[in-house]
Write a protein that holds these residues in place. Structure first.
Motif, PDB file in Angstrom:
ATOM      1  N   UNK A 108       0.845  -1.131  -0.031  1.00  0.00           N
ATOM      2  CA  UNK A 108      -0.018   0.028   0.087  1.00  0.00           C
ATOM      3  C   UNK A 108       1.030   1.349   0.008  1.00  0.00           C
ATOM      4  N   UNK A 109       2.026   1.240   0.675  1.00  0.00           N
ATOM      5  CA  UNK A 109       2.916   2.503   0.775  1.00  0.00           C
ATOM      6  C   UNK A 109       3.607   2.424  -0.493  1.00  0.00           C
ATOM      7  N   UNK A 110       3.958   1.448  -1.228  1.00  0.00           N
ATOM      8  CA  UNK A 110       4.494   1.733  -2.406  1.00  0.00           C
ATOM      9  C   UNK A 110       3.549   2.233  -3.593  1.00  0.00           C
ATOM     10  N   UNK A 111       2.310   1.895  -3.624  1.00  0.00           N
ATOM     11  CA  UNK A 111       1.188   2.263  -4.272  1.00  0.00           C
ATOM     12  C   UNK A 111       0.986   3.609  -3.943  1.00  0.00           C
ATOM     13  N   UNK A 112       0.833   4.201  -2.847  1.00  0.00           N
ATOM     14  CA  UNK A 112       0.645   5.618  -2.478  1.00  0.00           C
ATOM     15  C   UNK A 112       1.829   6.499  -3.145  1.00  0.00           C
ATOM     16  N   UNK A 113       2.974   5.717  -3.049  1.00  0.00           N
ATOM     17  CA  UNK A 113       4.242   6.434  -3.457  1.00  0.00           C
ATOM     18  C   UNK A 113       4.242   6.724  -5.081  1.00  0.00           C
ATOM     19  N   UNK A 114       3.263   5.945  -5.526  1.00  0.00           N
ATOM     20  CA  UNK A 114       3.392   6.051  -7.285  1.00  0.00           C
ATOM     21  C   UNK A 114       3.352   5.022  -7.936  1.00  0.00           C
ATOM     22  N   UNK A 115       3.659   3.681  -7.531  1.00  0.00           N
ATOM     23  CA  UNK A 115       3.994   2.578  -8.071  1.00  0.00           C
ATOM     24  C   UNK A 115       2.730   1.723  -8.427  1.00  0.00           C
ATOM     25  N   UNK A 116       2.442   1.551  -9.992  1.00  0.00           N
ATOM     26  CA  UNK A 116       1.459   1.192 -10.354  1.00  0.00           C
ATOM     27  C   UNK A 116       1.171  -0.473 -10.061  1.00  0.00           C
ATOM     28  N   UNK A 117       0.047  -0.952  -9.795  1.00  0.00           N
ATOM     29  CA  UNK A 117      -0.200  -2.389  -9.282  1.00  0.00           C
ATOM     30  C   UNK A 117       0.614  -3.217 -10.424  1.00  0.00           C
ATOM     31  N   UNK A 118       0.624  -2.894 -11.551  1.00  0.00           N
ATOM     32  CA  UNK A 118       1.074  -3.789 -12.771  1.00  0.00           C
ATOM     33  C   UNK A 118       2.631  -4.057 -12.404  1.00  0.00           C
ATOM     34  N   UNK A 119       3.265  -2.968 -11.762  1.00  0.00           N
ATOM     35  CA  UNK A 119       4.822  -2.978 -11.791  1.00  0.00           C
ATOM     36  C   UNK A 119       5.064  -3.753 -10.510  1.00  0.00           C
ATOM     37  N   UNK A 120       4.216  -4.411  -9.737  1.00  0.00           N
ATOM     38  CA  UNK A 120       4.848  -5.054  -8.444  1.00  0.00           C
ATOM     39  C   UNK A 120       4.200  -6.223  -8.362  1.00  0.00           C
ATOM     40  N   UNK A 121       4.701  -7.418  -7.658  1.00  0.00           N
ATOM     41  CA  UNK A 121       4.104  -8.418  -7.405  1.00  0.00           C
ATOM     42  C   UNK A 121       4.258  -9.199  -5.977  1.00  0.00           C
ATOM     43  N   UNK A 122       3.834  -9.994  -5.595  1.00  0.00           N
ATOM     44  CA  UNK A 122       4.155 -10.833  -4.275  1.00  0.00           C
ATOM     45  C   UNK A 122       4.421 -12.245  -4.507  1.00  0.00           C
ATOM     46  N   UNK A 123       5.248 -12.666  -4.252  1.00  0.00           N
ATOM     47  CA  UNK A 123       5.704 -14.159  -4.310  1.00  0.00           C
ATOM     48  C   UNK A 123       5.975 -14.953  -2.938  1.00  0.00           C
ATOM     49  N   UNK A 124       5.384 -15.823  -2.803  1.00  0.00           N
ATOM     50  CA  UNK A 124       5.231 -16.814  -1.420  1.00  0.00           C
ATOM     51  C   UNK A 124       5.608 -18.003  -1.911  1.00  0.00           C
ATOM     52  N   UNK A 125       6.147 -18.988  -0.815  1.00  0.00           N
ATOM     53  CA  UNK A 125       6.330 -20.383  -1.138  1.00  0.00           C
ATOM     54  C   UNK A 125       5.009 -21.269  -1.172  1.00  0.00           C
ATOM     55  N   UNK A 126       3.884 -20.829  -0.350  1.00  0.00           N
ATOM     56  CA  UNK A 126       2.955 -21.775   0.161  1.00  0.00           C
ATOM     57  C   UNK A 126       1.574 -21.261  -0.669  1.00  0.00           C
ATOM     58  N   UNK A 127       0.762 -22.143  -0.954  1.00  0.00           N
ATOM     59  CA  UNK A 127      -0.433 -21.585  -1.583  1.00  0.00           C
ATOM     60  C   UNK A 127      -1.542 -21.106  -0.241  1.00  0.00           C
ATOM     61  N   UNK A 128      -1.359 -21.870   0.710  1.00  0.00           N
ATOM     62  CA  UNK A 128      -2.204 -21.026   1.771  1.00  0.00           C
ATOM     63  C   UNK A 128      -1.726 -19.598   2.141  1.00  0.00           C
ATOM     64  N   UNK A 129      -0.446 -19.093   1.889  1.00  0.00           N
ATOM     65  CA  UNK A 129      -0.005 -17.947   2.141  1.00  0.00           C
ATOM     66  C   UNK A 129      -0.624 -16.881   1.129  1.00  0.00           C
ATOM     67  N   UNK A 130      -0.636 -17.679  -0.069  1.00  0.00           N
ATOM     68  CA  UNK A 130      -1.120 -16.923  -1.106  1.00  0.00           C
ATOM     69  C   UNK A 130      -2.482 -16.433  -1.107  1.00  0.00           C
ATOM     70  N   UNK A 131      -3.546 -17.224  -0.505  1.00  0.00           N
ATOM     71  CA  UNK A 131      -4.807 -17.251  -0.342  1.00  0.00           C
ATOM     72  C   UNK A 131      -4.857 -15.979   0.893  1.00  0.00           C
ATOM     73  N   UNK A 132      -4.203 -16.253   1.738  1.00  0.00           N
ATOM     74  CA  UNK A 132      -4.294 -15.190   2.862  1.00  0.00           C
ATOM     75  C   UNK A 132      -3.854 -13.825   2.279  1.00  0.00           C
TER      76      UNK A 132
END
Length: 222
Positions: A108-132
């Protein structure tokens, strides 16, 4: 969540097993500080960053994000491309609610600072954490378009900023395979923010380097 024999293995994995991989010498994606650990761990220090990538910083205005806690202000500043956010007390479980909340705060801070959603991503090893994390992002309309997925789904993708949730300590089972860690740490062009328990990560020979290398800026979440 573990794959069967040969299942869940990347093409790079299979090619290396067959001796068909060619050593990469120059990469055009990552800032040199993001590249540092993969370079030492997987390329024997022979990898170099192309001139256009070597010092590429995130094009944002942190002041637009408003007042932030110290750890978060440091984590999003463009001049710190490789950041580890120490989230103490994590475990080796496949779900970590505190990390999900902190990832959402950083995104959210990156978005407020001007980073478009398409320019960032979140990676995690587990599907349960993806869903959360997806559920957490759904509560903020500025984050609903930010992609959140597993390491395997992000293979071949890249973003200006990548946030990694390691879910406490080191990944376990087939997810701890060095190539998956390599993929996780090499999706970002200009900003890589890794969330995890530094003490737990230090028990892994590879991730210990992430914790201790000079290229990593380490902050502790409050």
């Amino acid at each position: 969540e573990a794959g069967g024999a040969g299942r869940g293995r990347s093409l790079h994995d299979r090619l290396c097993t067959r001796g068909a991989a060619t050593m990469l010498r120059r990469q055009h994606r990552m800032h040199e500080r993001i590249m540092a650990l993969p370079n030492r761990a997987f390329y024997g220090g022979a990898l170099e960053a192309a001139p256009e990538a070597r010092h590429r910083l995130l094009d944002i205005e942190p002041a637009r994000a408003g007042a932030l806690p110290a750890w978060l202000a440091t984590a999003i500043v463009p001049e710190e491309p490789m950041v580890l956010v120490d989230v103490p007390g994590g475990s080796d479980d496949r779900l970590n609610e505190r990390e999900a909340r902190l990832v959402a705060e950083a995104a959210a801070a990156l978005r407020r600072a001007g980073l478009d959603a398409s320019r960032m991503g979140v990676v995690t090893p587990y599907r349960a954490q993806v869903a959360l994390i997806r559920r957490t992002f759904a509560a903020d309309e500025t984050l609903r378009e930010v992609p959140v997925d597993t390491v395997e789904r992000f293979q071949g993708d890249e973003r200006d900023a990548i946030l990694v949730s390691l879910v406490g300590g080191r990944p376990t089972g087939h997810l701890a395979h060095p190539n998956r860690i390599n993929v996780t740490l090499t999706r970002a062009r200009s900003k890589l923010i890794v969330f995890g328990d530094a003490e737990g990560l230090s028990r892994d020979p590879l991730l210990e380097n992430l914790v201790r290398q000079e290229e990593t800026t380490r902050v502790r979440a409050k």
